[in-house]
Enzyme design. Structure first.
Site, PDB file in Angstrom:
ATOM      1  N   HIS A 120       0.808  -1.212   0.000  1.00  0.00           N
ATOM      2  CA  HIS A 120       0.000   0.000   0.000  1.00  0.00           C
ATOM      3  C   HIS A 120       0.850   1.274   0.000  1.00  0.00           C
ATOM      4  O   HIS A 120       1.915   1.336   0.611  1.00  0.00           O
ATOM      5  CB  HIS A 120      -0.913   0.009   1.231  1.00  0.00           C
ATOM      6  CG  HIS A 120      -0.159  -0.059   2.537  1.00  0.00           C
ATOM      7  ND1 HIS A 120       0.270   1.054   3.216  1.00  0.00           N
ATOM      8  CD2 HIS A 120       0.257  -1.120   3.269  1.00  0.00           C
ATOM      9  CE1 HIS A 120       0.899   0.698   4.315  1.00  0.00           C
ATOM     10  NE2 HIS A 120       0.909  -0.627   4.373  1.00  0.00           N
ATOM     11  N   ASP A 121       0.386   2.263  -0.737  1.00  0.00           N
ATOM     12  CA  ASP A 121       0.976   3.610  -0.750  1.00  0.00           C
ATOM     13  C   ASP A 121       2.387   3.641  -1.323  1.00  0.00           C
ATOM     14  O   ASP A 121       3.136   4.594  -1.099  1.00  0.00           O
ATOM     15  CB  ASP A 121       0.964   4.228   0.649  1.00  0.00           C
ATOM     16  CG  ASP A 121      -0.439   4.294   1.230  1.00  0.00           C
ATOM     17  OD1 ASP A 121      -1.217   5.149   0.793  1.00  0.00           O
ATOM     18  OD2 ASP A 121      -0.752   3.455   2.094  1.00  0.00           O
ATOM     19  N   GLY A 138       5.018  -1.067   2.710  1.00  0.00           N
ATOM     20  CA  GLY A 138       4.192   0.121   2.568  1.00  0.00           C
ATOM     21  C   GLY A 138       4.990   1.409   2.531  1.00  0.00           C
ATOM     22  O   GLY A 138       6.019   1.550   3.183  1.00  0.00           O
TER      23      GLY A 138
END
Length: 257
Positions: A120-121, A138
């Site tokens: 994520h991200d 992440g």
């Protein structure tokens, strides 16, 4: 025209632009948009709010846009955005963003080899190569033209600089500066990426200046803040040195030495 195999499932609301090919047993969610001439070969799952650009080839058993593995993620409407001309090989996983950056983003002209994980991200720039089994935790950022060797884990919030190259099986827990080679568990700097820079068209002057900068930062033994001042004074107009200095100044996790 688009081509959708009879065994594929494309939910109502998905947008497929001309030339898209959806192969056997693929699943495309309702909030997905896929650009012209992108191919999903077979058994590909794309869900969530996901935008995929043009001329991508996505190989079998890839998963794109599923919910983050971050335990803080509570289903917020975050995104996954992928550019153009990428090759995404078998068993790659790319997760949507969280309420930090609100999106996971991959640029254009990248090669993600088999079993790469993009958490994520994460932000991946353009023209990068992530070899088999690379794991980006992440919030990692990978700048343009970076190469990460196979079976390399990258700690969350790390940044990998442009034109850097890391050896296979390295463990990265701090930022990798632009233009360098790093390798080891944990990773250490091994030298300037001289061959890579020459192949990418850096001039002899560019490479000479970067060699001087490399020695000032990594070999002269000066405090890092003094080394950066020296570089700013000696190379006030060199765009590569400016990028290198700014990269170090803005590093959150510190640089690999």
């Amino acid at each position: 025209m688009t081509e959708i195999h009879s065994t594929a499932i494309v939910e109502d609301g998905a947008i497929l632009e001309p030339g898209v090919k959806i192969g056997p047993f693929c699943i495309v969610g309702k909030d997905v948009r896929i650009g012209k001439n992108t191919v999903l070969q077979s058994h590909v799952v794309v869900e969530g709010i996901t935008e995929i650009g043009e001329n991508n080839t996505i190989y079998s058993f890839v998963s794109i846009g599923k919910a983050s593995q971050d335990l803080k993620y509570k289903g917020e409407p975050t995104k996954t955005i992928i550019g153009d001309n990428n090759s995404i090989r078998e068993f790659v996983t790319i997760h949507r963003g969280t309420d930090d950056r609100w999106e996971t983003r991959i640029g254009s002209n990248n090669l993600l080899m088999a079993y790469v994980h993009v958490a994520h991200d994460v932000i991946v720039g353009d023209n990068c190569i992530l070899a088999n089994g690379v794991t980006l935790a992440g919030h990692v950022t990978v700048d343009d033209f970076a190469i990460i060797g196979g079976l390399t884990p990258v700690h969350q919030f790390c940044r990998i600089g442009s034109y850097s190259m890391t050896g296979g099986g390295s463990a990265i827990n701090q930022d990798i500066c632009p233009f360098v080679m790093a390798e080891g568990n944990k990773a250490v700097i091994r030298g300037l990426n001289t061959v890579g820079l020459r192949r990418k068209g850096f001039t002899e002057e560019d490479r000479s200046n970067l060699k001087k900068a490399y020695r000032i930062i990594f070999r002269n033994g000066n405090p890092l803040k003094d080394a950066l001042v020296e570089l700013e004074n000696e190379f006030p107009e060199d765009k590569n040195i400016k990028y290198l200095v700014e990269f170090i100044k803005t590093s959150n996790r510190g640089i690999t030495r």
